[in-house]
Design a protein around this motif. Structure first.
Motif, PDB file in Angstrom:
ATOM      1  N   PRO A 139     -35.219   3.029  12.964  1.00 33.14           N
ATOM      2  CA  PRO A 139     -36.627   2.948  13.326  1.00 33.14           C
ATOM      3  C   PRO A 139     -36.835   2.208  14.645  1.00 33.14           C
ATOM      4  CG  PRO A 139     -36.126   1.436  11.537  1.00 33.14           C
ATOM      5  CD  PRO A 139     -34.883   2.198  11.821  1.00 33.14           C
TER       6      PRO A 139
ATOM      7  N   THR B 100     -45.122  12.464  18.136  1.00 30.86           N
ATOM      8  CA  THR B 100     -45.638  12.481  16.763  1.00 30.86           C
ATOM      9  C   THR B 100     -44.946  11.397  15.952  1.00 30.86           C
ATOM     10  OG1 THR B 100     -44.735  14.693  17.060  1.00 30.86           O
ATOM     11  CG2 THR B 100     -46.592  14.463  15.562  1.00 30.86           C
TER      12      THR B 100
ATOM     13  N   THR C 110     -43.179   9.551  12.899  1.00 26.25           N
ATOM     14  CA  THR C 110     -42.367  10.013  11.777  1.00 26.25           C
ATOM     15  C   THR C 110     -43.184   9.908  10.491  1.00 26.25           C
ATOM     16  OG1 THR C 110     -40.471   9.086  12.930  1.00 26.25           O
ATOM     17  CG2 THR C 110     -40.133   9.771  10.660  1.00 26.25           C
ATOM     18  N   SER C 111     -43.887   8.793  10.363  1.00 22.68           N
ATOM     19  CA  SER C 111     -44.822   8.680   9.247  1.00 22.68           C
ATOM     20  C   SER C 111     -45.897   7.677   9.623  1.00 22.68           C
ATOM     21  CB  SER C 111     -44.079   8.228   7.982  1.00 22.68           C
ATOM     22  OG  SER C 111     -43.566   6.931   8.184  1.00 22.68           O
TER      23      SER C 111
ATOM     24  N   LYS D 158     -32.368   8.091  12.724  1.00 17.10           N
ATOM     25  CA  LYS D 158     -32.326   7.234  11.537  1.00 17.10           C
ATOM     26  C   LYS D 158     -32.627   5.755  11.769  1.00 17.10           C
ATOM     27  CE  LYS D 158     -29.555  10.182   8.595  1.00 17.10           C
ATOM     28  NZ  LYS D 158     -28.235  10.452   8.056  1.00 17.10           N
TER      29      LYS D 158
ATOM     30  N   THR E 101     -44.690   4.580  11.813  1.00 17.15           N
ATOM     31  CA  THR E 101     -43.239   4.486  11.942  1.00 17.15           C
ATOM     32  C   THR E 101     -42.731   5.612  12.819  1.00 17.15           C
ATOM     33  OG1 THR E 101     -43.068   3.558   9.727  1.00 17.15           O
ATOM     34  CG2 THR E 101     -41.056   4.473  10.668  1.00 17.15           C
ATOM     35  N   LYS E 102     -41.799   5.275  13.687  1.00 17.53           N
ATOM     36  CA  LYS E 102     -41.124   6.307  14.460  1.00 17.53           C
ATOM     37  C   LYS E 102     -39.632   6.068  14.383  1.00 17.53           C
ATOM     38  CE  LYS E 102     -40.654   9.801  17.087  1.00 17.53           C
ATOM     39  NZ  LYS E 102     -41.156  11.133  16.722  1.00 17.53           N
ATOM     40  N   THR E 103     -38.922   7.066  13.911  1.00 17.07           N
ATOM     41  CA  THR E 103     -37.492   6.919  13.722  1.00 17.07           C
ATOM     42  C   THR E 103     -36.753   7.866  14.647  1.00 17.07           C
ATOM     43  OG1 THR E 103     -38.029   6.548  11.411  1.00 17.07           O
ATOM     44  CG2 THR E 103     -35.719   6.829  11.949  1.00 17.07           C
ATOM     45  N   TYR E 104     -35.813   7.326  15.398  1.00 16.66           N
ATOM     46  CA  TYR E 104     -34.939   8.177  16.197  1.00 16.66           C
ATOM     47  C   TYR E 104     -33.533   8.042  15.642  1.00 16.66           C
ATOM     48  CZ  TYR E 104     -38.448   8.907  19.812  1.00 16.66           C
ATOM     49  OH  TYR E 104     -39.565   9.271  20.495  1.00 16.66           O
TER      50      TYR E 104
END
Lengths: 310, 257
Positions: free
Chosen positions: A17, A54, A56-57, A15, A10-13
């Motif tokens: 995703p 990187t 986010t999770s 808030k 997951t990549k969040t920018y």
């Protein structure tokens, strides 16, 4: 054998995703297309895999090299590769080769071999600033392969090329997939169908369909038959709708399209009917909805859903 | 090995875009100016129309050491500006254009990348400063009076630490921002701030790196290295190390997007 496993990536920018809990793995030696419309999150995904951003999770695991710097095992071509334009092509390749722990001699040999391979050997001593877009793209592929990576990742490798350059790079990719594991992103279905064996269909940060090209095709296959007549086709609609195997009939501009349950039975029934009644058929075509339809459907469904929500 | 590769590439680039020519040249010109203008000051005044009839103005020739200090002051203004301008894009420019992407997907450690870039810039600055100060020293010896080679080297090394600090600040901002303009602005702002604050509070901040030049002047006058100079040098060196480490840490967390 699995070479790469992606787990809940997951990549969040701010808030929202951009990449949302991706889950997939890549088999050694396969050629996978990451297909999706613009803004689907393809580039972000590849950049995470390349270690440029990187997550986010989530987790990215290269099976063979759990503890090492994964960058040594991957080659990556960004969407718009930029080079030191004051260097010549060969210098640049030797430079990045040495950065990937090749000796100067190895890097130099490898650079020549790759430039020959991708077809830019004759401009090896020319400043990169003078290269055309296609040459730069090929130089980009060469720099990604300089250290013989286990996994080659290309981000939109052909989007910025003219039709000729595009054909050349696609052919090159077909060759490359013989020797290495290839993962590339594209928003053009045709390219994915052309080169890849497997498909990851991505939309709005999610993978909405995946599998081998054939299995995805089969899964979304709807059989259809199109009929053209010498006369106006309206007269035959009722007749055709009466057939058991025909699900629905659509009157199109110059013919009829029939969605059928079973292709074999439908063909037999329709041709028999046409023969007995002496229909002036000019064209009879059996078709299957292609991935294009699926692609459009998926993207449109989503757009429609949005539309209704709003 | 990788470090050398990047370092060599830096120097190759500096050679191809003539940084290796114009930066030393500017420093040499700056270095030559003060000995020459000091020596020829009476002639210059004469040619400008001279002094009024009967006025006897005695223009004392400064001691030779002071001429070198004047040259250092030149370096401290224009030289620093040149250093900032030449280093403002070392990393930020590569990130902005996207070349950094191709470099950093190769297995290169961030500290390798940063320290090699730092050394590359520092190399040009050090050589330029050396040549500039050398030409100042040469003309001072020729026209005004002797300064010992040892003293010249002391000036070079101590002042070099200050310029190294400027380079390091620039590098640090390079890792923080992607716009070379922002980098140069912030670096200059920090340098000016350090100089101004140190000059205003010079009696308190005796250890400030911004007071390098007055301390060096004292050193030449007294013939020994004052304690404040050691303090300022140590503080500078410590700051350089801290900034380099911070640059690596910042760079690691910054995304190359």
């Amino acid at each position: 054998m699995t070479i790469l496993t992606v787990h809940d990536l997951t990549k969040t920018y701010e808030k929202s995703p951009v990449v949302d809990r991706l889950h997939f793995d890549i088999q050694k030696g396969s050629c996978v297309a990451l297909l999706g419309p613009n803004g689907a999150g393809k580039t972000t995904t590849l950049r995470m895999l390349a270690g440029l951003i990187t997550p986010t999770s989530g987790r990215i695991a290269f099976e063979d090299f759990p503890d090492h710097d994964i960058r040594a095992q991957i080659g990556y071509l960004p969407q718009h590769p930029q080079f030191h334009n004051w260097m010549n092509g060969k210098e640049f390749l030797v430079y990045v080769g040495q950065l990937a722990h090749l000796s100067k001699k190895e890097a130099s040999e490898q650079a020549e071999a790759l430039m020959k391979r991708v077809g830019i050997l004759e401009v090896k001593n020319q400043r990169i600033g003078k290269y055309s877009g296609g040459m730069k793209q090929r130089l980009g592929i060469a720099q990604a392969m300089i250290h013989k990576p286990k996994l080659l990742m290309l981000d939109e490798p052909v989007s910025s090329l003219d039709p000729i350059g595009r054909r050349e790079v696609l052919n090159l990719m077909k060759e490359l997939k013989q020797e290495t594991t290839l993962l590339f992103s594209t928003h053009i279905l045709k390219d994915a169908e052309d080169v890849s064996d497997e498909l990851l269909l991505m939309h709005r940060g999610k993978i909405i369909e995946s599998g081998t090209l054939q299995s995805v095709r089969d899964k979304h296959r709807i059989d259809k038959i199109s009929l053209h007549f010498q006369t106006e086709p309206d007269a035959y609609v009722a007749d055709l709708e009466g057939l058991e195997v025909v699900e629905s009939v659509l009157r199109e501009k110059d013919g009829l399209t029939l969605w059928v349950k079973d292709l074999e039975q439908a063909r037999e029934a329709i041709l028999e009917r046409a023969f007995l009644n002496k229909w002036p058929v000019t064209q009879f075509e059996v078709g299957r909805t292609s991935l294009e339809d699926l692609f459009m459907k998926v993207v449109n469904d989503d757009a429609m859903a949005d539309h209704f929500q709003a | 090995m990788q470090w050398l590769t990047i370092f060599k590439r830096e120097n190759l680039e500096a050679a191809r875009n003539f940084k290796w020519v114009w930066v030393p040249l500017v420093f040499i010109i700056l270095g030559v100016t003060d000995p020459l203008s000091t020596y020829y000051l009476p002639e210059i005044l004469d040619s400008m129309g001279g002094l009024p009839e009967g006025a006897t103005v005695d223009i004392p020739t400064p001691p030779p050491g002071e001429v070198l200090i004047m040259s250092l002051s030149q370096f401290n203004m224009l030289g620093v500006l040149i250093v900032v301008l030449m280093s403002m894009g070392t990393i930020s420019g590569e990130r902005k254009s996207g070349v950094a992407e191709l470099v950093l997907v190769k297995p290169v450690h961030y500290h390798t990348y940063i320290s090699a870039k730092w050394a590359g810039t520092l190399g040009i600055v050090a050589v330029s400063l050396f040549l500039g100060l050398l030409s100042s020293w040469y003309y001072t010896n020729l026209l005004i009076g002797d300064v010992a080679f040892g003293q010249f080297m002391q000036l070079f090394l101590f002042y070099g630490v200050w310029l190294a600090l400027v380079v390091t600040f620039s590098l640090f901002f390079n890792t923080l921002f992607r716009s070379p303009g922002m980098v140069s602005f912030l670096t200059l702002a920090v340098v000016i701030l350090i100089s101004m604050v140190s000059n205003v509070l010079s009696h308190i901040l005796t250890w400030s790196p911004g007071l390098m030049i007055p301390h060096l002047s004292t050193m030449l006058a007294e013939g020994s290295v004052p304690g404040e100079l050691w303090a300022a040098t140590s503080i500078s060196l410590a700051t350089i190390v801290i900034l380099l480490i911070a640059s690596t840490l910042v760079f690691r967390t910054k995304e190359m997007a």
